[in-house]
Design an enzyme around this catalytic site. Structure first.
Site, PDB file in Angstrom:
ATOM      1  N   GLY A 142       0.850  -1.207   0.000  1.00  0.00           N
ATOM      2  CA  GLY A 142       0.000   0.000   0.000  1.00  0.00           C
ATOM      3  C   GLY A 142       0.873   1.239   0.000  1.00  0.00           C
ATOM      4  O   GLY A 142       0.505   2.280   0.550  1.00  0.00           O
ATOM      5  N   ILE A 202      -6.027  12.209   8.680  1.00  0.00           N
ATOM      6  CA  ILE A 202      -4.653  12.646   8.395  1.00  0.00           C
ATOM      7  C   ILE A 202      -4.671  13.684   7.267  1.00  0.00           C
ATOM      8  O   ILE A 202      -5.242  13.435   6.201  1.00  0.00           O
ATOM      9  CB  ILE A 202      -3.761  11.443   7.993  1.00  0.00           C
ATOM     10  CG1 ILE A 202      -3.808  10.339   9.059  1.00  0.00           C
ATOM     11  CG2 ILE A 202      -2.326  11.898   7.741  1.00  0.00           C
ATOM     12  CD1 ILE A 202      -3.203  10.674  10.388  1.00  0.00           C
ATOM     13  N   TYR A 206     -15.825  -0.252   7.183  1.00  0.00           N
ATOM     14  CA  TYR A 206     -14.419   0.109   7.443  1.00  0.00           C
ATOM     15  C   TYR A 206     -14.126   0.007   8.947  1.00  0.00           C
ATOM     16  O   TYR A 206     -13.146  -0.611   9.360  1.00  0.00           O
ATOM     17  CB  TYR A 206     -14.190   1.526   6.924  1.00  0.00           C
ATOM     18  CG  TYR A 206     -12.846   2.130   7.244  1.00  0.00           C
ATOM     19  CD1 TYR A 206     -11.670   1.628   6.690  1.00  0.00           C
ATOM     20  CD2 TYR A 206     -12.751   3.250   8.080  1.00  0.00           C
ATOM     21  CE1 TYR A 206     -10.446   2.209   6.965  1.00  0.00           C
ATOM     22  CE2 TYR A 206     -11.531   3.842   8.349  1.00  0.00           C
ATOM     23  CZ  TYR A 206     -10.376   3.318   7.796  1.00  0.00           C
ATOM     24  OH  TYR A 206      -9.161   3.902   8.070  1.00  0.00           O
TER      25      TYR A 206
HETATM   26  C1  AKB Z   1     -11.518   7.951   6.900  1.00  0.00           C
HETATM   27  O1  AKB Z   1     -12.034   9.085   6.955  1.00  0.00           O
HETATM   28  O2  AKB Z   1     -12.123   6.961   6.512  1.00  0.00           O
HETATM   29  C2  AKB Z   1     -10.111   7.791   7.395  1.00  0.00           C
HETATM   30  C3  AKB Z   1     -10.040   7.394   8.827  1.00  0.00           C
HETATM   31  C4  AKB Z   1     -10.486   8.322   9.892  1.00  0.00           C
HETATM   32  O3  AKB Z   1      -9.610   6.311   9.119  1.00  0.00           O
HETATM   33  N1  AKB Z   1      -9.378   9.012   7.194  1.00  0.00           N
END
Ligand code: AKB
Length: 312
Positions: A10, A174, A144
């Site tokens: 990655g 980030i 996620y």
């Molecule tokens: C997202 O917004 O999905 C990422 C995270 C906070 O892991 N930047």
């Protein structure tokens, strides 16, 4: 870190690209093997070895580990929160099977250390929102976030069961100018600087008062490398460390930009990402990272704004 050969899977992503270049400057280009599903251009390709590989291709990664005698793996490949909601099965496969592939290879091939990023997305709507503790309720409701929470359990399990030296950070949003993020909920905090410079205006997809934990890329890279270089007896958390630098909302970024660009205009067209953001913490208690391996952030909002506007 002499004698180490590091594989970064990655390596072309938002964090992977800067991490790869940082480690190459520090430890020499040939010791840092960059890998991603598609070859990049520019300095990432020219400054050291590159391998085209899918994180789901376990046999292919095994071949790369053997070829270069890899001693450390950073698995940075992931589908982020907003894209993950559109492609839930793909996100689960990439985020979970990708992680398990590398954990299993790390065990089989006696990899000395492995790094895997978790996220504030591992928390959920029932988590305390202010100064979210290291150990707390975690009921994420994005794919996620669910993959990050489950991934943390897998990391801890591999450490407990096999003694694998796997380390992890729960990254906040980030912000960076070299490589742009893609498919995240915190991406507005990058886009806003690019649009401020290009158009003097930005339309934000999160509400003006949506507080989220954030971090400037140089701090995120330093945190990652400091965690990986800390001696193993200092690492008390084998799931993933809370990590913090600053918390802000879109209106606060707008004000910060106006200190340097008084005519900057900010308006709002809220979309589905607001619902995701509402389930995440507003601020993070990272005292465990500070206590265990000496974490200290350097950038606050105004320092970051100045640097971003100087560079984008
Ligand atoms: C997202 O917004 O999905 C990422 C995270 C906070 O892991 N930047």
């Amino acid at each position: 870190m002499p004698g180490e050969t590091i594989l970064i899977i990655g390596a072309c992503g938002q964090i992977g690209a800067e991490l790869t270049m940082f480690l190459r400057h520090q430890y020499g280009g040939s010791n840092i093997i960059a890998a991603d599903i598609k070859a990049p251009g520019g300095e990432l390709l020219e400054s050291g070895p590159f391998e085209e590989i899918n994180v789901l291709d376990q046999a292919g990664i095994a071949g790369i580990i053997d070829k270069y005698k890899v001693t450390q793996i950073y698995n940075m490949a992931a589908m982020l929160s907003a894209t993950g909601e559109r492609f839930p099965h793909k996100a689960w496969e990439l985020n979970m099977e990708g992680l398990i592939n590398t954990l299993e290879l790390a065990r089989e091939k006696n990899i000395r250390k492995m790094y895997w990023p978790s996220s504030i997305a591992a928390f959920g709507p029932t988590t305390p929102k202010v100064d979210t503790p290291q150990i707390t309720i975690m009921e994420p409701n994005t794919i996620y976030g669910i993959s990050k929470q489950a991934g943390e359990r897998w990391c801890e399990w591999y450490h407990q069961k096999f003694g694998l030296d796997v380390r992890s950070l729960r990254y906040p949003g980030i912000i960076s100018y070299k490589t742009q993020p893609g498919g995240g909920t915190t991406d507005y905090a990058v886009d806003i600087y690019f649009k401020a410079k290009a158009q003097g205006a930005y339309t934000c997809f999160l509400a003006h008062d949506m507080m989220l934990p954030m971090m400037y890329m140089p701090d995120a890279i330093r945190a990652t490398v400091e965690l990986m270089e800390a001696s193993a007896d200092k690492i008390s958390v084998r799931s993933s460390y809370n990590l913090a630098a600053m918390s802000f909302n879109p209106a606060m970024v707008g004000e910060s930009i106006r200190k340097y660009m008084p005519d900057f205009k900010l308006d709002y067209e809220i979309d589905f990402r607001q619902k995701i953001a509402e389930t995440w913490p507003g601020s993070i208690d990272d005292h465990q990272a500070r206590q265990d391996w000496g974490w200290k952030h350097a950038y606050d909002l105004d320092a970051m704004t100045k640097d971003m506007l100087d560079h984008v």
